[in-house]
Design a protein around this motif. Sequence first.
Motif, PDB file in Angstrom:
ATOM      1  N   VAL A   1       0.821  -0.612  -0.031  1.00  0.00           N
ATOM      2  CA  VAL A   1       0.337   0.009  -0.179  1.00  0.00           C
ATOM      3  C   VAL A   1       1.005   1.314   0.072  1.00  0.00           C
ATOM      4  O   VAL A   1       0.652   1.952  -0.997  1.00  0.00           O
ATOM      5  CB  VAL A   1      -0.921  -0.294   1.314  1.00  0.00           C
ATOM      6  CG1 VAL A   1      -2.145   1.201   1.350  1.00  0.00           C
ATOM      7  CG2 VAL A   1      -2.199  -1.439   1.397  1.00  0.00           C
ATOM      8  N   ASN A   2       1.994   1.826   0.351  1.00  0.00           N
ATOM      9  CA  ASN A   2       2.829   2.575   0.775  1.00  0.00           C
ATOM     10  C   ASN A   2       3.711   2.968  -0.531  1.00  0.00           C
ATOM     11  O   ASN A   2       4.068   3.829  -1.002  1.00  0.00           O
ATOM     12  CB  ASN A   2       3.460   2.850   1.815  1.00  0.00           C
ATOM     13  CG  ASN A   2       3.385   2.539   3.314  1.00  0.00           C
ATOM     14  OD1 ASN A   2       2.313   3.290   3.640  1.00  0.00           O
ATOM     15  ND2 ASN A   2       4.251   2.002   4.936  1.00  0.00           N
TER      16      ASN A   2
ATOM     17  N   ALA B   1      -2.900   1.363  -2.956  1.00  0.00           N
ATOM     18  CA  ALA B   1      -4.289   1.794  -2.062  1.00  0.00           C
ATOM     19  C   ALA B   1      -5.034   0.576  -1.701  1.00  0.00           C
ATOM     20  O   ALA B   1      -5.265   0.709  -0.772  1.00  0.00           O
ATOM     21  CB  ALA B   1      -4.626   2.193  -2.038  1.00  0.00           C
ATOM     22  N   ASP B   2      -5.416  -0.334  -3.198  1.00  0.00           N
ATOM     23  CA  ASP B   2      -6.638  -1.032  -2.846  1.00  0.00           C
ATOM     24  C   ASP B   2      -6.024  -2.498  -2.732  1.00  0.00           C
ATOM     25  O   ASP B   2      -7.033  -3.741  -2.444  1.00  0.00           O
ATOM     26  CB  ASP B   2      -7.418  -1.163  -4.508  1.00  0.00           C
ATOM     27  CG  ASP B   2      -8.172   0.505  -4.187  1.00  0.00           C
ATOM     28  OD1 ASP B   2      -8.493   0.534  -3.053  1.00  0.00           O
ATOM     29  OD2 ASP B   2      -8.524   0.664  -5.136  1.00  0.00           O
TER      30      ASP B   2
ATOM     31  N   GLY C   1       2.501   2.654  -3.152  1.00  0.00           N
ATOM     32  CA  GLY C   1       1.130   3.331  -4.210  1.00  0.00           C
ATOM     33  C   GLY C   1       0.111   2.303  -4.704  1.00  0.00           C
ATOM     34  O   GLY C   1      -0.486   2.203  -6.012  1.00  0.00           O
TER      35      GLY C   1
END
Length: 121
Positions: free
Chosen positions: A74-75, A79-80, A77
């Motif tokens: 997630v970090n 997010a899902d 890029g």
Amino acid sequence: MVRHSANPGEQLERDTLRFLCSILIQPKTRMELIGLLDGSQFVDPIHRVIFEEIRMVGPVPSRALRELLPARVVNRGFADFDLKEFLGPTSASESEVEELYISVLEMIELRHRDNGQELKN
């Protein structure tokens, strides 16, 4: 169950990553397999990021890897990103595990063939 993608290369990448996250392999074995692969082999951007993060986490037990990986991806890029969805069912039959292992071997073979190296038994 091993899912099959419309794109065989994408499925090979995914199955390789699923095996690397498996509770069935020791951390040292995971790192040895990662050492035989290269991030540039992963065409799908999320697959490449997952591979890079597995490599950076190092030789930790799979349970710790599974805890750390979602936030790291997630970090980067995505997010899902949902690790449970990505990995699929937590239990796999012996034949499914064998298929996943074969995916890793195919990726290793492709890397060495692309580098002009021949693998020896």
